[in-house]
Design a protein around this motif. Structure first.
Motif, PDB file in Angstrom:
ATOM      1  N   UNK A  95       0.820  -1.210   0.000  1.00 16.68           N
ATOM      2  CA  UNK A  95       0.000   0.000   0.000  1.00 16.68           C
ATOM      3  C   UNK A  95       0.856   1.263   0.000  1.00 16.68           C
ATOM      4  N   UNK A  96       1.893   1.269   0.816  1.00 13.99           N
ATOM      5  CA  UNK A  96       2.790   2.417   0.824  1.00 13.99           C
ATOM      6  C   UNK A  96       3.545   2.526  -0.498  1.00 13.99           C
ATOM      7  N   UNK A  97       3.942   1.390  -1.063  1.00 21.55           N
ATOM      8  CA  UNK A  97       4.618   1.408  -2.354  1.00 21.55           C
ATOM      9  C   UNK A  97       3.706   1.986  -3.427  1.00 21.55           C
ATOM     10  N   UNK A  98       2.425   1.574  -3.414  1.00 22.26           N
ATOM     11  CA  UNK A  98       1.469   2.086  -4.395  1.00 22.26           C
ATOM     12  C   UNK A  98       1.249   3.580  -4.205  1.00 22.26           C
ATOM     13  N   UNK A  99       1.182   4.006  -2.955  1.00 28.52           N
ATOM     14  CA  UNK A  99       0.975   5.432  -2.690  1.00 28.52           C
ATOM     15  C   UNK A  99       2.091   6.277  -3.286  1.00 28.52           C
ATOM     16  N   UNK A 100       3.351   5.849  -3.083  1.00 23.51           N
ATOM     17  CA  UNK A 100       4.463   6.648  -3.579  1.00 23.51           C
ATOM     18  C   UNK A 100       4.631   6.500  -5.090  1.00 23.51           C
ATOM     19  N   UNK A 101       4.225   5.359  -5.658  1.00 27.82           N
ATOM     20  CA  UNK A 101       4.192   5.243  -7.122  1.00 27.82           C
ATOM     21  C   UNK A 101       3.239   6.275  -7.708  1.00 27.82           C
ATOM     22  N   UNK A 102       2.053   6.370  -7.124  1.00 30.08           N
ATOM     23  CA  UNK A 102       1.062   7.318  -7.632  1.00 30.08           C
ATOM     24  C   UNK A 102       1.519   8.759  -7.434  1.00 30.08           C
ATOM     25  N   UNK A 103       2.167   9.025  -6.307  1.00 35.58           N
ATOM     26  CA  UNK A 103       2.642  10.387  -6.078  1.00 35.58           C
ATOM     27  C   UNK A 103       3.754  10.747  -7.064  1.00 35.58           C
ATOM     28  N   UNK A 104       4.618   9.778  -7.387  1.00 38.39           N
ATOM     29  CA  UNK A 104       5.649  10.017  -8.390  1.00 38.39           C
ATOM     30  C   UNK A 104       5.023  10.333  -9.738  1.00 38.39           C
ATOM     31  N   UNK A 105       4.010   9.552 -10.128  1.00 35.75           N
ATOM     32  CA  UNK A 105       3.328   9.784 -11.402  1.00 35.75           C
ATOM     33  C   UNK A 105       2.654  11.152 -11.427  1.00 35.75           C
ATOM     34  N   UNK A 106       2.048  11.528 -10.312  1.00 34.85           N
ATOM     35  CA  UNK A 106       1.381  12.826 -10.243  1.00 34.85           C
ATOM     36  C   UNK A 106       2.382  13.957 -10.423  1.00 34.85           C
ATOM     37  N   UNK A 107       3.533  13.839  -9.775  1.00 34.84           N
ATOM     38  CA  UNK A 107       4.550  14.876  -9.883  1.00 34.84           C
ATOM     39  C   UNK A 107       5.153  14.902 -11.286  1.00 34.84           C
ATOM     40  N   UNK A 108       5.321  13.735 -11.891  1.00 31.04           N
ATOM     41  CA  UNK A 108       5.806  13.688 -13.267  1.00 31.04           C
ATOM     42  C   UNK A 108       4.867  14.456 -14.193  1.00 31.04           C
ATOM     43  N   UNK A 109       3.581  14.176 -14.054  1.00 33.12           N
ATOM     44  CA  UNK A 109       2.601  14.815 -14.929  1.00 33.12           C
ATOM     45  C   UNK A 109       2.575  16.322 -14.711  1.00 33.12           C
ATOM     46  N   UNK A 110       2.564  16.728 -13.453  1.00 36.79           N
ATOM     47  CA  UNK A 110       2.488  18.160 -13.154  1.00 36.79           C
ATOM     48  C   UNK A 110       3.701  18.917 -13.680  1.00 36.79           C
ATOM     49  N   UNK A 111       4.876  18.373 -13.459  1.00 39.20           N
ATOM     50  CA  UNK A 111       6.086  19.098 -13.856  1.00 39.20           C
ATOM     51  C   UNK A 111       6.280  19.101 -15.366  1.00 39.20           C
ATOM     52  N   UNK A 112       5.742  18.105 -16.069  1.00 40.56           N
ATOM     53  CA  UNK A 112       5.957  18.027 -17.509  1.00 40.56           C
ATOM     54  C   UNK A 112       4.850  18.670 -18.331  1.00 40.56           C
ATOM     55  N   UNK A 113       3.746  19.020 -17.712  1.00 39.39           N
ATOM     56  CA  UNK A 113       2.649  19.630 -18.458  1.00 39.39           C
ATOM     57  C   UNK A 113       2.375  21.066 -18.046  1.00 39.39           C
ATOM     58  N   UNK A 114       3.079  21.551 -17.037  1.00 42.08           N
ATOM     59  CA  UNK A 114       2.828  22.905 -16.560  1.00 42.08           C
ATOM     60  C   UNK A 114       3.907  23.890 -17.004  1.00 42.08           C
ATOM     61  N   UNK A 115       4.880  23.396 -17.783  1.00 41.11           N
ATOM     62  CA  UNK A 115       5.949  24.272 -18.232  1.00 41.11           C
ATOM     63  C   UNK A 115       6.966  24.602 -17.171  1.00 41.11           C
ATOM     64  N   UNK A 116       7.024  23.826 -16.088  1.00 40.38           N
ATOM     65  CA  UNK A 116       7.956  24.105 -14.994  1.00 40.38           C
ATOM     66  C   UNK A 116       9.380  23.669 -15.314  1.00 40.38           C
ATOM     67  N   UNK A 117       9.537  22.638 -16.147  1.00 35.27           N
ATOM     68  CA  UNK A 117      10.870  22.083 -16.391  1.00 35.27           C
ATOM     69  C   UNK A 117      11.585  22.854 -17.495  1.00 35.27           C
ATOM     70  N   UNK A 118      12.863  23.067 -17.292  1.00 31.81           N
ATOM     71  CA  UNK A 118      13.659  23.772 -18.286  1.00 31.81           C
ATOM     72  C   UNK A 118      13.922  22.856 -19.480  1.00 31.81           C
ATOM     73  N   UNK A 119      14.210  23.435 -20.670  1.00 28.14           N
ATOM     74  CA  UNK A 119      14.492  22.602 -21.853  1.00 28.14           C
ATOM     75  C   UNK A 119      15.660  21.644 -21.636  1.00 28.14           C
ATOM     76  N   UNK A 120      16.671  22.052 -20.873  1.00 28.57           N
ATOM     77  CA  UNK A 120      17.823  21.187 -20.635  1.00 28.57           C
ATOM     78  C   UNK A 120      17.417  19.935 -19.870  1.00 28.57           C
ATOM     79  N   UNK A 121      16.584  20.115 -18.836  1.00 27.82           N
ATOM     80  CA  UNK A 121      16.154  18.965 -18.035  1.00 27.82           C
ATOM     81  C   UNK A 121      15.225  18.074 -18.849  1.00 27.82           C
ATOM     82  N   UNK A 122      14.370  18.669 -19.678  1.00 29.00           N
ATOM     83  CA  UNK A 122      13.479  17.869 -20.525  1.00 29.00           C
ATOM     84  C   UNK A 122      14.277  17.004 -21.497  1.00 29.00           C
ATOM     85  N   UNK A 123      15.350  17.583 -22.026  1.00 33.45           N
ATOM     86  CA  UNK A 123      16.181  16.819 -22.966  1.00 33.45           C
ATOM     87  C   UNK A 123      16.916  15.695 -22.255  1.00 33.45           C
TER      88      UNK A 123
END
Length: 313
Positions: A95-123
């Motif tokens: 359950x804890x593993x699933x929770x942190x998997x989902x939180x990782x996915x949520x943060x991935x989506x937020x940082x990659x769709x909100x324009x927060x990441x710089x072009x260098x990090x995206x590359x």
């Protein structure tokens, strides 16, 4: 210097030597009067292999770090979530593993769709919508097996939205998009079928559904665990590569422990959140009414299916 030496050894798969240098760099940083300034803080966060402490650091990070190094700090914390998911999986705490998997996915989506990441990090670390969609499907299977159908449904519909809007949200369209969308629709159908089976079981044994759906099956385990006092984990700078005692690494005087860098950390906060996750929500009157409506619809579907036995769930 110790931090970068540790990284080099780690990348060369010399893990014991890497750990030794990481620990020494951590001790020097913690003794430094500059440890709360942005640059040293992010280096400590990056080198902190004690994941629970890295969590505490992130949540207690000072304003100076938020203002000047927030992207770097956020990226480090996303990696902390990713490693916590793996660690709890290895510790047989799904359950804890699933929770942190989902939180990782949520943060991935937020940082990659909100324009927060710089072009260098995206590359350097590109976001792949295909992997994200398939992770949604994989995580939904876990929540379906746990009787957490609303969470599973949310994940599957999130994957479906990414299929339909991947170009808009992630700036690219994955290969085999039609196949991915079909997988999401298939899993949504399987989830609803399983939920109907669960509803039928509830109608046949109404006293059992509260125990299963609310996560009460864990209550006995939680009570037993709470009876054992948690002494927490104290930070130790000794590693297996140290064959004898060594003097402190640099700095003067003892390490000053505080809320950002506590000497002892506890895990009961994670366990408490895990128990809340098992319940999906605290049932308010409004949610209870909605819940009853949903079950009424499912029981109606079961009634119709009972009149047509050739139809199989």
């Amino acid at each position: 210097m110790f931090l970068f030496l540790g990284k080099n050894l780690y990348y060369c798969e010399e893990v014991p030597g890497a750990e030794k240098y990481f620990i020494r760099s951590l001790e020097r940083y913690l003794r430094s009067p500059l440890r709360l300034t942005p640059e040293p803080f992010c280096f400590i966060q990056e080198g902190m292999n004690f994941l629970r402490r890295a969590q505490v650091m992130y949540h207690q990070r000072p304003d100076a770090v938020r203002e000047s190094c927030e992207e770097r700090c956020e990226n480090n914390y996303t990696m902390t979530m990713f490693f916590l998911a793996q660690a709890y999986g290895a510790l047989q705490k799904p359950n804890l593993s699933a929770r942190f998997c989902c939180e990782t996915m949520s943060r991935q989506l937020e940082s990659n769709t909100s324009g927060q990441r710089s072009p260098e990090i995206k590359e350097r670390d590109p976001f792949d919508p295909k992997d994200w969609i398939r992770n949604c499907c994989a995580m939904s299977d876990f929540f379906v097996n746990e009787g957490m159908f609303w969470t599973a449904e949310y994940l599957l519909h999130s994957g479906l939205v990414m299929c339909e809007r991947s170009q808009e949200m992630a700036g690219m369209e994955p290969e085999n998009l039609a196949e991915l969308r079909a997988e999401c629709l298939r899993d949504i159908g399987n989830m609803y079928a399983t939920r109907l089976k669960f509803a039928r079981a509830c109608s046949e044994c109404p006293d059992a559904w509260e125990e299963v759906w609310r996560g009460e099956r864990k209550k006995a385990e939680a009570d037993a665990a709470s009876s054992v006092p948690d002494e927490g984990t104290r930070l130790c700078f000794r590693v297996a590569a140290d064959r004898e005692e060594r003097p402190p690494e640099g700095g003067e005087g003892p390490i000053l422990w505080d809320k950002v860098f506590p000497e002892v950390v506890y895990l009961e906060d994670d366990e408490a959140q895990d128990n809340q996750l098992a319940e999906e929500h605290e049932a308010t009157d409004e949610l209870k009414d909605y819940e009853e409506d949903v079950l009424s619809v499912e029981f109606f579907v079961l009634f119709v299916l009972s009149k047509h036995p050739d139809v199989e769930l």
